[in-house]
Design a protein around this motif. Structure first.
Motif, PDB file in Angstrom:
ATOM      1  N   ILE A  63       0.845  -1.192   0.000  1.00 16.22           N
ATOM      2  CA  ILE A  63       0.000   0.000   0.000  1.00 16.22           C
ATOM      3  C   ILE A  63       0.883   1.246   0.000  1.00 16.22           C
ATOM      4  N   MET A  64       1.975   1.195   0.759  1.00 21.87           N
ATOM      5  CA  MET A  64       2.894   2.344   0.795  1.00 21.87           C
ATOM      6  C   MET A  64       3.598   2.504  -0.546  1.00 21.87           C
ATOM      7  N   ALA A  65       3.977   1.389  -1.147  1.00 19.16           N
ATOM      8  CA  ALA A  65       4.652   1.448  -2.446  1.00 19.16           C
ATOM      9  C   ALA A  65       3.700   2.004  -3.516  1.00 19.16           C
ATOM     10  N   ALA A  66       2.413   1.651  -3.397  1.00 16.51           N
ATOM     11  CA  ALA A  66       1.423   2.090  -4.390  1.00 16.51           C
ATOM     12  C   ALA A  66       1.299   3.602  -4.413  1.00 16.51           C
ATOM     13  N   ALA A  67       1.507   4.230  -3.243  1.00 16.05           N
ATOM     14  CA  ALA A  67       1.373   5.680  -3.163  1.00 16.05           C
ATOM     15  C   ALA A  67       2.380   6.372  -4.077  1.00 16.05           C
ATOM     16  N   ARG A  68       3.486   5.688  -4.351  1.00 20.82           N
ATOM     17  CA  ARG A  68       4.531   6.310  -5.184  1.00 20.82           C
ATOM     18  C   ARG A  68       4.399   5.946  -6.650  1.00 20.82           C
ATOM     19  N   LYS A  69       3.475   5.058  -6.989  1.00 25.55           N
ATOM     20  CA  LYS A  69       3.346   4.653  -8.394  1.00 25.55           C
ATOM     21  C   LYS A  69       2.632   5.733  -9.198  1.00 25.55           C
ATOM     22  N   GLN A  70       2.982   5.791 -10.463  1.00 25.11           N
ATOM     23  CA  GLN A  70       2.503   6.838 -11.363  1.00 25.11           C
ATOM     24  C   GLN A  70       1.022   6.633 -11.735  1.00 25.11           C
ATOM     25  N   VAL A  71       0.226   7.700 -11.607  1.00 28.57           N
ATOM     26  CA  VAL A  71      -1.160   7.667 -12.106  1.00 28.57           C
ATOM     27  C   VAL A  71      -1.328   8.834 -13.080  1.00 28.57           C
ATOM     28  N   ASN A  72      -1.519   8.527 -14.334  1.00 30.80           N
ATOM     29  CA  ASN A  72      -1.759   9.576 -15.334  1.00 30.80           C
ATOM     30  C   ASN A  72      -3.231   9.947 -15.349  1.00 30.80           C
ATOM     31  N   GLN A  73      -3.496  11.216 -15.486  1.00 30.18           N
ATOM     32  CA  GLN A  73      -4.895  11.661 -15.536  1.00 30.18           C
ATOM     33  C   GLN A  73      -5.188  12.260 -16.911  1.00 30.18           C
ATOM     34  N   TRP A  74      -6.225  11.719 -17.564  1.00 30.87           N
ATOM     35  CA  TRP A  74      -6.603  12.197 -18.885  1.00 30.87           C
ATOM     36  C   TRP A  74      -8.069  12.630 -18.903  1.00 30.87           C
ATOM     37  N   GLY A  75      -8.330  13.672 -19.674  1.00 36.79           N
ATOM     38  CA  GLY A  75      -9.701  14.141 -19.868  1.00 36.79           C
ATOM     39  C   GLY A  75     -10.126  13.971 -21.317  1.00 36.79           C
ATOM     40  N   ALA A  76     -11.310  14.515 -21.636  1.00 41.05           N
ATOM     41  CA  ALA A  76     -11.881  14.338 -22.975  1.00 41.05           C
ATOM     42  C   ALA A  76     -10.929  14.859 -24.053  1.00 41.05           C
ATOM     43  N   ALA A  77     -10.322  16.018 -23.812  1.00 37.31           N
ATOM     44  CA  ALA A  77      -9.450  16.617 -24.825  1.00 37.31           C
ATOM     45  C   ALA A  77      -8.229  15.731 -25.091  1.00 37.31           C
ATOM     46  N   ASP A  78      -7.689  15.120 -24.024  1.00 37.85           N
ATOM     47  CA  ASP A  78      -6.527  14.237 -24.197  1.00 37.85           C
ATOM     48  C   ASP A  78      -6.851  13.037 -25.078  1.00 37.85           C
ATOM     49  N   LEU A  79      -8.127  12.650 -25.067  1.00 41.32           N
ATOM     50  CA  LEU A  79      -8.538  11.462 -25.822  1.00 41.32           C
ATOM     51  C   LEU A  79      -9.204  11.844 -27.143  1.00 41.32           C
ATOM     52  N   GLY A  80      -9.298  13.146 -27.413  1.00 40.59           N
ATOM     53  CA  GLY A  80      -9.906  13.600 -28.668  1.00 40.59           C
ATOM     54  C   GLY A  80     -11.396  13.300 -28.737  1.00 40.59           C
ATOM     55  N   LEU A  81     -12.064  13.341 -27.564  1.00 36.70           N
ATOM     56  CA  LEU A  81     -13.493  13.024 -27.542  1.00 36.70           C
ATOM     57  C   LEU A  81     -14.308  14.298 -27.347  1.00 36.70           C
ATOM     58  N   ASP A  82     -15.401  14.415 -28.086  1.00 30.38           N
ATOM     59  CA  ASP A  82     -16.318  15.543 -27.876  1.00 30.38           C
ATOM     60  C   ASP A  82     -17.676  15.011 -27.425  1.00 30.38           C
TER      61      ASP A  82
END
Lengths: 320, 264
Positions: free
Chosen positions: B198-217
């Motif tokens: 659980i402690m190691a997970a806190a340091r793992k990378q989480v990318n955040q994407w929205g509609a624009a990042d995915l080219g969705l309208d």
């Protein structure tokens, strides 16, 4: 112009399965134009004449359809739907229907409402009611796309039997790519009455404490000519086969008598048995949720209640 | 191989039915106070399926993906604590209240953006809507085969082999990769993360994407299924408890009542 209702016919041992007449019944009651059926498989054309209460039976008969695969059956259902041009497509919430419906709907640029228990046309559009949140809630959906595709929970709709057979139309079909293949199949052994067809179901829960607790359950089920059910906890613990599991992710049953022994009555379990006509609960916890859905109840330890009940049923049968 | 597991955050399903409440005007469930949302049950089992593949082949990369509110980061972290390598959080106002088609559109777009995915795992159904369609829709959108209701998932030689659970049978089904598999509870319990994980997970990378990042309208996410109403069904059953000083008396009373009701 899309019109009418198309149902997916399913066969069991070469004859229309019960879900077929239930779907025909539901389709007729929608009163949304002509009712037709699609029949998909290999060597199934002969069974088309046994599907009644429909104007047309669209038959897709091809060796590529001998075994159910999502790819081949989706292609076949799309071909039938394109020929029938229905406003509504109904499938059973069965092995086949639940796997096929979302893919079929997507290919037809529409969506599927799954596991519906009530259907009605409102202002010319299908509205479906379905259990959600593990049976705790009901969701009513309408469709913003056409045709409306819905799967229908078995035994939730009154069957319409009889009537004239439909005109048989063979659908031209050439199987495209089929990517997944069934390499083995083991049928879960089941003795006696099929759980879904049983008029009496006796179900044991985790409160039985172990697989040996099911001896009394089996005896009572046998006495009443019924089938044995198991809660999900029991199936997950390996006390009973998965095939006996009643609940949201197992079988959905609606017998005349459902006897739940040492079953707490979690929502996901009730989702599988709440359609039963008479639920009888035996549980030592008077606050157990199962009593809220039960018609009759005994508060007590199954270890003493179950033998007493078996004796009382035997006595009643001997007297009759 | 790169595996993506799609995990949904849902209201805790393991609450007494009496605590289950719906705001009918908002068409939303109102969780009891103090009860935090959780990963959908079958999705946690899908993470377990991915971890078993990774246990057998160390060069497996597992991405935990969730579409939802900002709080869905918690279910991603849970998957990372179970052994996932990276997270993708899909958050955008445009993603609120999507139907299944919209949900699958966002998820499949994000999977395409990752690019090198060989296997997508989802739960057999989310424990909120219980539809069981998202996995199949993702497969359709990716042009990949789908196998539903898995109790085991193994990967070898560019193929996925799945044991499927059917009501009265088990099937073994094979498909070429990339593929989508939906996982059922028969696979077994998800592993429980250790404190260290659980402690190691806190340091793992989480990318955040929205509609624009995915080219969705908005047009790409237009609903096909509309929720008209959400309500709690009223049950009017009143249980009749069998009286008696002994189990025999209770049992006799029950059989008598069943005979009177002509049920036996």
């Amino acid at each position: 112009m899309a019109n009418g209702v198309l149902v997916l016919a399913e066969l069991a041992d070469g004859a229309p399965a019960p879900i077929t007449a239930e779907l025909v019944g539901a389709a007729q009651r929608l009163n949304a134009g002509p009712v037709s059926a699609m029949l998909i498989g290999s060597g199934v054309e002969g069974a088309a004449a046994r599907i009644t209460g429909v104007e047309t039976v669209y038959v897709v008969d091809n060796p590529a359809l001998a075994e159910y695969t999502n790819d081949a059956y989706t292609q076949a259902a799309v071909a039938a739907a394109q020929q029938a041009e229905p406003a509504v497509i109904l499938l059973g919430q069965t092995d086949t229907g639940r796997d096929l419906a979302p893919a079929l709907a997507y290919k037809l640029n529409t969506a599927a409402a799954m596991d519906t228990i009530a259907l009605e046309m409102k202002d010319g559009r299908l509205h479906t009611t379905r259990p959600a949140y593990g049976g705790n809630a009901r969701a009513v959906n309408s469709f913003a796309a056409a045709p409306a595709v819905a799967t229908v929970r078995p035994k939730s709709q009154d069957a319409v039997e009889g009537g004239s057979a439909g005109r048989v139309v063979k659908v031209d079909f050439a199987a495209g790519a089929v990517r997944s293949h069934v390499t083995a199949r083991t049928v879960a052994s089941s003795e006696g009455v099929r759980l879904e067809d049983a008029d009496v179901v006796v179900t044991g829960g985790r409160g039985l404490g172990g697989p040996e607790g099911f001896q009394g359950i089996e005896e009572l089920a046998h006495l009443l000519g019924g089938a044995v059910g198991a809660s999900r906890a029991v199936a997950d613990l390996g006390w009973r086969p998965v095939a006996e599991q009643v609940g949201l992710t197992g079988k959905v049953v609606s017998p005349t008598i459902y006897i739940a022994v040492a079953v707490s009555g979690a929502s996901q379990h009730m989702a599988g048995c709440s359609g039963s006509k008479n639920i009888i609960a035996i549980n030592k916890d008077p606050e157990a949720n199962i009593f809220k859905a039960a018609r009759f109840g005994i508060v007590g330890d199954y270890k003493t209640v179950l033998p007493a009940l078996i004796a009382a049923v035997k006595k009643a049968k001997a007297g009759a | 191989m790169h595996i993506v597991v799609c995990v949904k955050q849902v209201p805790d399903w393991d609450i007494p039915p009496a605590s289950f409440k719906v705001d009918e005007a908002a068409k939303k469930v109102v969780p009891p106070p103090g009860v935090a949302p959780v990963p959908s049950q079958f999705d946690a089992i899908a993470v377990e399926a991915a971890m078993r593949i990774k246990d057998a082949a160390a060069d497996t990369k597992v991405t935990i993906m969730s579409l939802g509110a900002a709080s869905a980061r918690d279910v991603i972290k849970h998957g990372l604590a179970m052994g996932g390598d990276e997270g993708v959080l899909l958050v955008d106002d445009a993603f609120n209240d999507l139907d299944s088609t919209g949900t699958a559109t966002v998820l499949s777009s994000a999977i395409k953006k990752l690019g090198d995915v060989g296997l997508v795992l989802t739960g057999r159904q989310a424990v909120d809507w219980d539809l069981g369609v998202t996995g199949t829709l993702i497969a359709e959108m990716l042009g990949a085969p789908v196998i539903t209701f898995a109790k085991s998932v193994t990967v070898a030689g560019g193929k996925v082999t799945v044991e499927r659970v059917l009501p009265d049978a088990f099937e073994t089904v094979e498909a070429p990769l990339p593929a989508v598999v939906t996982v059922s509870n028969e696979l077994g319990e998800p592993r429980y993360p250790k404190l260290q994980q659980i402690m190691a997970a806190a340091r793992k990378q989480v990318n955040q994407w929205g509609a624009a990042d995915l080219g969705l309208d908005a047009a790409a996410l237009a609903p096909r299924l509309t929720l008209e109403r959400l309500f709690v069904p009223v049950t009017d059953t009143k249980v009749e408890i069998m009286e008696g000083d002994t189990p025999e008396e209770q049992a006799d009373a029950l059989v008598r009542r069943l005979q009177e009701a002509k049920l036996i």
